[in-house]
Design an enzyme around this catalytic site. Structure first.
Site, short mmCIF file in Angstrom:
data_model
loop_
_atom_site.label_atom_id
_atom_site.label_comp_id
_atom_site.label_asym_id
_atom_site.label_seq_id
_atom_site.Cartn_x
_atom_site.Cartn_y
_atom_site.Cartn_z
N GLY A 152 71.29 35.64 -15.25
CA GLY A 152 70.59 36.57 -14.37
C GLY A 152 69.12 36.21 -14.33
O GLY A 152 68.59 35.60 -15.27
N GLU A 160 70.83 35.15 -25.38
CA GLU A 160 70.05 36.39 -25.23
C GLU A 160 69.28 36.82 -26.48
O GLU A 160 68.21 37.42 -26.37
CB GLU A 160 70.96 37.54 -24.78
CG GLU A 160 71.39 37.46 -23.32
CD GLU A 160 72.58 36.54 -23.10
OE1 GLU A 160 72.99 36.40 -21.94
OE2 GLU A 160 73.09 35.95 -24.07
N ASP A 186 75.37 40.21 -22.82
CA ASP A 186 75.83 41.32 -21.98
C ASP A 186 76.85 40.81 -20.97
O ASP A 186 77.64 39.94 -21.31
CB ASP A 186 74.63 42.02 -21.31
CG ASP A 186 73.81 41.09 -20.43
OD1 ASP A 186 73.96 39.85 -20.56
OD2 ASP A 186 73.02 41.57 -19.60
N GLY A 217 74.33 35.50 -17.32
CA GLY A 217 74.96 36.08 -16.14
C GLY A 217 75.91 35.13 -15.43
O GLY A 217 76.84 35.55 -14.75
#
Length: 376
Positions: A66, A138, A146, A115
């Site tokens: 992301g 992350e 996530d 992502g």
């Protein structure tokens, strides 16, 4: 709505080829891209003429993650709810992919991180290749794995998911296949032939699609120093109850036989955000016992708490140090694992007591998650 140039679509008979098209940004997912992907996946599911979706990236990456630098910039300009809007759409897309009624084949050329993993790992077919590089980096950014990672990492063999999620370890295509993140491995020179064969077959039958991919597949040899050969050590260390216990177990291994891999693993954990490590471990452990929807709803609570920055600003500091200023010297606060209490960790798993905030509302879906582990 006409397709944007950040997401391209090619139609070939009853097959739709979706191309992530921000090559200069390694196809990092923007809000515009996530919104467009959601729109396309909804439309194709309802269109009886569409049988199969192929996803790939333009340039040298499938998708590097992301666009977190963009999210942080938006949050700094407005407020954290701008970021919450991005993640709510992204996590809804992940859930749609995980429960999709039509096959999704992701061609994982180049970088597949963060992502980008969320946009592929939840699909039925995940094709790794010679230059695939998978990572969930992350914890080095003050975030946590996530996009439903607590669901798929927790289902990898021998606590390998904890290892990958906590250290940010990079896996090549052979390792992705060995641990089950990839369902197939197709050599680079055969990827375009595979794509052509899938389009010509013009079918949505998963068994037929699997057979077609298998015709182009091979079983690559793991490198001599592959992390996957460390599975026994990883299982012994990363099965420990706490981060402190994991590091202690690794240090005991190092005392017996210090090598590059052990020292890198210990160093990676010690460099990461202490808060991120603790919430990440709990998240993956909880993911073992939860469905993909439950994982995404919980991860949404966690990411909103991270962005709100009330208990820790590590996400903003990590983005500053690694993505913006690039001094690679984040100052974490709290600075040590022992300063991150269980009660502090617990806050990330609770609903936010804030006006105008609500838990992620996922759409009702009848299909079971398509994620499955495939071992060598």
């Amino acid at each position: 709505m006409a397709p944007t140039n950040q997401v391209l679509v090619k139609e070939n008979l009853n097959v739709r080829i979706i191309i992530l098209n921000r090559p200069k940004q390694l196809n990092a997912l923007s809000l515009e891209m996530v919104s467009r992907l959601l729109e396309l996946f909804h439309a194709y599911e309802e269109d009886p003429s569409v049988k199969l979706i192929i996803m790939k990236g333009e340039g040298r990456a499938f998708c590097a993650g992301g666009d977190v630098a963009g999210v942080v910039n938006d949050i700094n300009k407005a407020n954290w709810k701008v970021g919450a809007h991005f993640f709510s759409k992204e996590f809804t897309l992940n859930y749609l992919m995980a429960t999709y009624t039509k096959p999704q084949v992701s061609l994982l050329r180049g970088i597949v991180m963060g992502g980008g993993a969320g946009a592929s790992m939840h699909g039925r077919f995940r094709v790794a290749t010679d230059n695939s590089v998978f990572a969930m980096p992350e914890t080095a950014l003050g975030l946590f794995p996530d996009v439903g990672a607590s669901y798929y990492l927790s289902r990898l063999p021998g606590f390998f998911g904890e290892y990958v999620g906590l250290t940010g370890a990079r896996l090549d295509g052979a390792e992705m296949l060995a641990c089950g993140l990839a369902t197939h491995f197709v050599p680079l020179e055969k990827l375009s032939l595979l794509e052509d064969a899938l389009c010509k077959a013009n079918t949505g039958d998963p068994n037929t699609i699997s057979k077609i991919i298998s015709e182009f597949s091979s079983t690559p040899k793991l490198k001599e120093k592959s992390q996957y050969f460390r599975l026994k050590t990883i299982e012994g260390c990363f099965s420990q109850r706490t981060i402190e216990d994991i590091i202690s177990a690794l240090e005991k291994e190092a005392a017996k036989n210090m090598d590059e891999w052990i020292s890198w693993t210990i160093e990676s954990l010690k460099k990461a955000s202490p808060t991120s490590l603790k919430i990440s471990l709990r998240s993956i452990r909880e993911g073992r016992l939860q469905g993909v929807g439950q994982c995404l709803i919980r991860e949404y609570r966690m990411v909103c708490t991270v962005m709100q920055g009330q208990f820790s600003r590590d996400f903003f500091e990590g983005c500053r140090a690694l993505l913006l200023d690039k001094d690679k010297n984040p100052k974490w606060e709290p600075s040590k694992l022992e300063f991150v209490s269980d009660s502090m960790v617990e806050r990330y798993f609770q609903a936010l007591d804030i006006k105008e905030w609500e838990d992620l509302k996922l759409p009702a879906r009848s299909n079971l998650p398509s994620y499955a582990i495939s071992k060598l």
